[in-house]
Design an enzyme around this catalytic site. Sequence first.
Site, short mmCIF file in Angstrom:
data_model
loop_
_atom_site.label_atom_id
_atom_site.label_comp_id
_atom_site.label_asym_id
_atom_site.label_seq_id
_atom_site.Cartn_x
_atom_site.Cartn_y
_atom_site.Cartn_z
N TYR A 142 27.81 1.57 -38.18
CA TYR A 142 27.45 1.93 -39.55
C TYR A 142 27.52 0.70 -40.46
CZ TYR A 142 26.82 5.15 -43.47
OH TYR A 142 26.32 5.81 -44.56
N GLU A 149 20.32 -3.68 -43.23
CA GLU A 149 19.37 -3.21 -44.23
C GLU A 149 19.45 -4.08 -45.49
OE1 GLU A 149 20.07 0.98 -44.89
OE2 GLU A 149 20.29 1.31 -42.73
#
Length: 219
Positions: A142, A149
């Site tokens: 995660y 991103e």
Amino acid sequence: MKPFELYLFLYNAIQVFGWGVIMVKTFNGFIQNQTFEQLYENVAFELQIFQTAAILEIVHAVVGFVRSPVGTTAMQVYSRVFVVWAILYKMPSSRSSIGVPMLLVAWSITEVVRYSFYALGLIKCVPYALTWMRYTFFIVLYVMGASGELFTMYASLPEVAEKKHFTVEMPNNANISFSFYWYLVIIMLTYIPGFPQMYLYMFSQRAKVLGTKMSKKQE
């Protein structure tokens, strides 16, 4: 198995296959010492198809096929589809970012595990090892995915500033303006409050699921 459950099983199975292809191609790219841009180009087609297909998960939540919150599902799907199309597809400069291998690894492993978990859950045969992976791998993946991103979006900023992608400037007939550059900056800033909230939520889910599993084993 009810018709909608069969549909969900097939959807999840297809996604396992698609993300499995992306994962294998990505790791093969590492072995072949491909550049970040080559890594992206090697999986771009599959990435666009299978990540865009996740939009169906919003529909699944809306019609009640799954119990996932519609808002949370929509935000998670939007962030990834946005990176795939508005950043990686539209901004070639973003493809050379360190964020590309990070998000490819994080997304592909996460989705192979997640969709396998959902598919096998529909036929009531989820092995403990898969449950453990589902609620443990996120601890690293995660963070890696969110960072990937952000790095990818950050890498696109100079191109956005120069070429004015998706930007509307005055004067125009509609008498409105929109800066995609600042929109990107705002999206990146939303990760500051959003990431800890989702990360801690996953830890609470891990404690609930794995704690229950361990207690049952000890009984």
